[in-house]
Design a protein around this motif. Sequence first.
Motif, PDB file in Angstrom:
ATOM      1  N   VAL A   7       0.597  -1.291  -0.262  1.00  0.00           N
ATOM      2  CA  VAL A   7       0.218   0.010   0.435  1.00  0.00           C
ATOM      3  C   VAL A   7       1.248   1.218   0.075  1.00  0.00           C
ATOM      4  CG1 VAL A   7      -2.000   0.841   1.269  1.00  0.00           C
ATOM      5  CG2 VAL A   7      -1.798  -1.515   0.888  1.00  0.00           C
ATOM      6  N   LEU A  10      -3.029   6.074   0.845  1.00  0.00           N
ATOM      7  CA  LEU A  10      -4.495   5.884   1.115  1.00  0.00           C
ATOM      8  C   LEU A  10      -4.945   6.904   1.994  1.00  0.00           C
ATOM      9  CD1 LEU A  10      -6.837   3.830   1.890  1.00  0.00           C
ATOM     10  CD2 LEU A  10      -5.775   3.235   4.487  1.00  0.00           C
ATOM     11  N   TYR A 126      -6.775  -6.472  -0.688  1.00  0.00           N
ATOM     12  CA  TYR A 126      -7.418  -4.916  -1.243  1.00  0.00           C
ATOM     13  C   TYR A 126      -8.703  -4.402  -0.672  1.00  0.00           C
ATOM     14  CZ  TYR A 126      -2.637  -4.739   0.552  1.00  0.00           C
ATOM     15  OH  TYR A 126      -1.244  -5.070   0.875  1.00  0.00           O
TER      16      TYR A 126
END
Length: 307
Positions: A7, A10, A126
């Motif tokens: 990731v 975010l 995800y």
Amino acid sequence: MDYGATVIALKKSLKNGKVVDVVLGFDALSDYVDSYSLPSAPYFGATVGRFAGRIANATFDLNGKSIVLHQNNSGNALHGGIAGFSQKLWRLEQLKTDKNPSVSFSYRSPAGEELYPGELKVSVTYTLTEESELEIEYKATTNEPTVVNLTHHSYFNLEGQHSSVLKQELHIDAYEILETIDMIPTGKMLPVQSTESDYTAPKPCPEVIDTTFVIKAKESLAATLLSKENNLKMEVYTNQPGLHVYVGGNCFTQIKGKENASYHSQSGICFETQNFPDAPNHPNFPSAILLPGDIYFHKTIYKFQSF
């Protein structure tokens, strides 16, 4: 991104219209690669495996056979070894862009990789839900007995890239921690009551923490992080027995973070949902053994609320 099934950002919109990126990271792939050569690799946003956390002396017994792994942390095996899953190129399997957008990656870890037995086939998905959640699901299968313990290694900061987490409030719904000596579990669990590890009532994030909390109620609320500055709250849910909490992010002034940030040792906080470190060496810990025909399944949710 496919490097480490990582990731890299975010972003959450706040009530005041501001958008904040709540995870640490870098602007370039080369910086992620180079970060594993820092004095202490941060593992920003990575999928960690084959075994998250430490395995004492890089050895354990499996079906009467001694398994000796690569040592990469003071004689122990940490986060999968010298080049664990966080440094592998994962395969993009699926990308969905509907109302609950998701991305799925897979990785095939051959038998003997980092000296672990058995071929391990792993997937991670995800998903961004309409409830402002980042949902992470891991699955793994093997062709011979092995051990597996996967986790997610984002460093969260609800105030963005340039502050510390020390004014953000931490709550952990756990009444015991693992006792450790030199970061290795002894096998005992200690009560948190009347200790510095007691976060059953919210209090500011500590300057230093590197502790595994024992989570009793699966898939209920495990932890909460709150920023009064941004009126933003994050909740952590998991089906795993352990929550390893770590404050860090230091890049030793060698690599700049996103937004040209200089990350330091209180830049972010990790909520590593997982089995217990060194579980293969402690019969009283939840088993980390995966057998042929069985499926390893791990689910974690990071839920955000702006108020």
